[in-house]
Motif scaffolding. Structure first.
Motif, PDB file in Angstrom:
ATOM      1  N   ASP A  79      -0.018 -14.928  -7.359  1.00 54.09           N
ATOM      2  CA  ASP A  79      -1.012 -14.950  -8.435  1.00 54.09           C
ATOM      3  C   ASP A  79      -0.961 -13.644  -9.239  1.00 54.09           C
ATOM      4  OD1 ASP A  79      -3.338 -16.186  -9.702  1.00 54.09           O
ATOM      5  OD2 ASP A  79      -4.513 -14.613  -8.716  1.00 54.09           O
ATOM      6  N   ALA A  80      -0.671 -12.544  -8.542  1.00 52.56           N
ATOM      7  CA  ALA A  80      -0.592 -11.243  -9.219  1.00 52.56           C
ATOM      8  C   ALA A  80       0.697 -11.106 -10.029  1.00 52.56           C
ATOM      9  CB  ALA A  80      -0.683 -10.117  -8.193  1.00 52.56           C
ATOM     10  N   GLY A  81       1.716 -11.917  -9.689  1.00 55.41           N
ATOM     11  CA  GLY A  81       2.956 -11.853 -10.468  1.00 55.41           C
ATOM     12  C   GLY A  81       4.219 -11.702  -9.650  1.00 55.41           C
ATOM     13  N   ALA A  82       4.108 -11.695  -8.331  1.00 55.65           N
ATOM     14  CA  ALA A  82       5.316 -11.573  -7.504  1.00 55.65           C
ATOM     15  C   ALA A  82       6.066 -12.907  -7.467  1.00 55.65           C
ATOM     16  CB  ALA A  82       4.954 -11.153  -6.083  1.00 55.65           C
ATOM     17  N   THR A  83       7.378 -12.838  -7.587  1.00 55.34           N
ATOM     18  CA  THR A  83       8.187 -14.051  -7.474  1.00 55.34           C
ATOM     19  C   THR A  83       9.028 -14.040  -6.195  1.00 55.34           C
ATOM     20  OG1 THR A  83       9.939 -13.033  -8.791  1.00 55.34           O
ATOM     21  CG2 THR A  83       8.314 -14.369  -9.977  1.00 55.34           C
ATOM     22  N   ALA A  84       8.920 -12.945  -5.440  1.00 58.20           N
ATOM     23  CA  ALA A  84       9.629 -12.846  -4.163  1.00 58.20           C
ATOM     24  C   ALA A  84       8.812 -11.962  -3.228  1.00 58.20           C
ATOM     25  CB  ALA A  84      11.017 -12.243  -4.356  1.00 58.20           C
ATOM     26  N   ILE A  85       9.021 -12.148  -1.936  1.00 58.01           N
ATOM     27  CA  ILE A  85       8.323 -11.334  -0.940  1.00 58.01           C
ATOM     28  C   ILE A  85       9.339 -10.936   0.128  1.00 58.01           C
ATOM     29  CG2 ILE A  85       6.445 -11.225   0.758  1.00 58.01           C
ATOM     30  CD1 ILE A  85       5.020 -13.453  -0.845  1.00 58.01           C
ATOM     31  N   ILE A  86       9.441  -9.637   0.401  1.00 63.38           N
ATOM     32  CA  ILE A  86      10.267  -9.176   1.522  1.00 63.38           C
ATOM     33  C   ILE A  86       9.539  -9.549   2.811  1.00 63.38           C
ATOM     34  CG2 ILE A  86      11.189  -7.156   2.732  1.00 63.38           C
ATOM     35  CD1 ILE A  86      11.371  -5.707   0.049  1.00 63.38           C
ATOM     36  N   THR A  87      10.268 -10.119   3.757  1.00 61.85           N
ATOM     37  CA  THR A  87       9.681 -10.373   5.084  1.00 61.85           C
ATOM     38  C   THR A  87      10.608  -9.775   6.137  1.00 61.85           C
ATOM     39  OG1 THR A  87      10.774 -12.533   5.257  1.00 61.85           O
ATOM     40  CG2 THR A  87       8.546 -12.528   4.357  1.00 61.85           C
ATOM     41  N   GLY A  88      10.007  -9.231   7.185  1.00 64.34           N
ATOM     42  CA  GLY A  88      10.806  -8.763   8.310  1.00 64.34           C
ATOM     43  C   GLY A  88      11.525  -7.450   8.097  1.00 64.34           C
ATOM     44  N   HIS A  89      11.072  -6.655   7.128  1.00 65.41           N
ATOM     45  CA  HIS A  89      11.704  -5.339   6.999  1.00 65.41           C
ATOM     46  C   HIS A  89      11.560  -4.590   8.323  1.00 65.41           C
ATOM     47  CE1 HIS A  89      12.623  -1.280   5.775  1.00 65.41           C
ATOM     48  NE2 HIS A  89      13.220  -1.799   4.717  1.00 65.41           N
ATOM     49  N   SER A  90      12.586  -3.826   8.694  1.00 60.65           N
ATOM     50  CA  SER A  90      12.569  -3.175  10.012  1.00 60.65           C
ATOM     51  C   SER A  90      11.411  -2.193  10.151  1.00 60.65           C
ATOM     52  CB  SER A  90      13.897  -2.461  10.268  1.00 60.65           C
ATOM     53  OG  SER A  90      14.109  -1.456   9.313  1.00 60.65           O
ATOM     54  N   GLU A  91      10.940  -1.651   9.010  1.00 68.57           N
ATOM     55  CA  GLU A  91       9.784  -0.746   9.113  1.00 68.57           C
ATOM     56  C   GLU A  91       8.535  -1.513   9.518  1.00 68.57           C
ATOM     57  OE1 GLU A  91      10.295   1.057   5.265  1.00 68.57           O
ATOM     58  OE2 GLU A  91      12.085   2.093   6.006  1.00 68.57           O
ATOM     59  N   ARG A  92       8.423  -2.763   9.079  1.00 74.02           N
ATOM     60  CA  ARG A  92       7.278  -3.575   9.513  1.00 74.02           C
ATOM     61  C   ARG A  92       7.481  -4.078  10.942  1.00 74.02           C
ATOM     62  NH1 ARG A  92       3.249  -3.959   6.331  1.00 74.02           N
ATOM     63  NH2 ARG A  92       2.374  -5.399   7.842  1.00 74.02           N
ATOM     64  N   ARG A  93       8.718  -4.414  11.262  1.00 75.46           N
ATOM     65  CA  ARG A  93       8.971  -4.810  12.666  1.00 75.46           C
ATOM     66  C   ARG A  93       8.584  -3.653  13.582  1.00 75.46           C
ATOM     67  NH1 ARG A  93      12.927  -9.319  13.389  1.00 75.46           N
ATOM     68  NH2 ARG A  93      13.760  -9.964  11.386  1.00 75.46           N
ATOM     69  N   ALA A  94       8.915  -2.410  13.194  1.00 84.38           N
ATOM     70  CA  ALA A  94       8.645  -1.248  14.051  1.00 84.38           C
ATOM     71  C   ALA A  94       7.178  -0.799  13.956  1.00 84.38           C
ATOM     72  CB  ALA A  94       9.570  -0.096  13.660  1.00 84.38           C
ATOM     73  N   ASP A  95       6.663  -0.658  12.735  1.00 88.58           N
ATOM     74  CA  ASP A  95       5.313  -0.087  12.569  1.00 88.58           C
ATOM     75  C   ASP A  95       4.209  -1.070  12.949  1.00 88.58           C
ATOM     76  OD1 ASP A  95       6.703   2.013  11.480  1.00 88.58           O
ATOM     77  OD2 ASP A  95       5.936   1.778   9.442  1.00 88.58           O
TER      78      ASP A  95
END
Ligand code: PGA
Length: 243
Positions: A79-95
Motif C-alpha cells: 500500500d505504501a508503494g513497495a513492489t518487492a519484499i526481501i525475505t530471509g536476509h541473513s541479518e534477520r535470520r541471525a538477529d
C-alpha cells in the motif's frame, strides 16, 4: 532468459535527506535496460512510491493485520508503494531467529499482497569451511521457497554470510558452483525454474561487479553498502547493463 536485476538493500540506513539518492538513480537509471530497485527502510517507501526505479521493502510479517505491535504486513508495504519484499536476509535470520518456515510464510505473504519476494539464502563461514554449503543451500531452498513460487513472483539471492559487509568475496568458481546448484534445484522443482532471476550478494562493488555478472546463472546483484550512494550503485547498474 531470466530478467536482470540490480537491487539495493539499504538495511537500517536512510533519512529524508537521502531521498535525493533515489531521485538521482531514478533520473539516470529509470529507463535502464535492466530492472533497478532499492529496498528501503519502511519509513521512506511512501515518499518514493512514484519513482522510475522499483521500490522494495526489507521484511514483512506473515499475517495481513492484527495485534502485532511494531510489525508491518506485506499489504501495508504494498500500500505504501513497495513492489518487492526481501525475505530471509541473513541479518534477520541471525538477529531475529527467523527460520526457513518463517521465511516461507513471509514469502507467501509477499505473494498474497501482490509483491515479489526476494528470498535470501547463504552459508556461514563455518559451513563454507566444513564443506556443507550445498547441503545448507538445499535445506534453505526447500524450506524457504514456497510451492507457489514462480519466476514472476520470486527472485533468489545467494548471499554467503561471510561475504556480507566484509569486503570478502567468494571466488568466481565458488559463485558459479552455488548458482548452478540453485538453478538445478529450481529447474527440478518448478516448470519455469530456468527463468528465475538469481542474484549474488555480498560485498559487490563497482570494482568487482562486471566479473561477477559474467558468471553463468548470475542475473544481477543484491547490494548493501554500495547501494547507499548513487555514485557507487550507478556503476554496478551500468556493469549489469553491459553484461
Ligand atoms: P553488502 O551487503 O553489499 O554490504 O555486503 C549485501 C546484503 O546484505 O544484501
Amino acid at each position: 532468459m531470466p530478467r536482470k536485476l540490480a537491487a539495493g538493500n539499504w538495511k537500517m540506513n536512510g533519512m529524508k535527506q537521502d531521498l535525493e539518492t533515489i531521485q538521482s538513480l531514478s533520473e539516470t537509471y529509470g529507463a535502464a535496460t535492466v530492472d533497478v530497485m532499492v529496498c528501503l527502510p519502511a519509513t521512506l517507501i511512501a515518499a518514493c512510491r512514484d519513482s522510475a526505479i522499483g521500490i522494495g521493502a526489507q521484511d514483512c510479517h506473515a499475517l495481513e493485520g492484527g495485534a502485532h505491535t511494531g510489525d508491518l504486513s506485506a499489504e501495508m508495504l504494498a500500500d505504501a508503494g513497495a513492489t518487492a519484499i526481501i525475505t530471509g536476509h541473513s541479518e534477520r535470520r541471525a538477529d531475529h531467529g527467523e527460520t526457513d518456515a518463517d521465511i516461507c510464510a513471509k514469502s507467501k505473504a509477499a505473494y498474497r499482497a501482490g509483491t515479489m519476494a526476494i528470498i535470501c539464502i547463504g552459508e556461514t563461514l563455518a559451513q563454507r569451511e566444513d564443506g556443507t554449503t550445498l547441503q545448507l543451500i538445499d535445506i534453505q531452498l526447500a524450506g524457504s521457497v514456497p510451492d507457489a513460487a514462480s519466476a514472476a513472483n520470486t527472485v533468489i539471492a545467494y548471499e554467503p554470510v561471510w561475504a556480507i559487509g566484509t569486503g570478502k568475496v567468494p571466488t568466481l568458481a565458488q559463485i558459479e558452483e552455488v548458482h548452478a546448484h540453485i538453478r538445478m534445484r529450481l529447474t527440478e522443482r518448478f516448470s519455469d525454474g530456468a527463468e528465475f532471476t538469481l542474484l549474488y550478494g555480498g560485498s559487490v562493488k563497482a570494482g568487482n561487479a562486471a566479473e561477477i555478472f559474467g558468471v553463468p546463472n548470475v542475473d544481477g546483484a543484491l547490494v548493501g553498502g554500495a547501494s547507499l550512494k548513487a555514485a557507487d550503485f550507478g556503476p554496478i547498474i551500468a556493469a549489469l547493463q553491459a553484461t
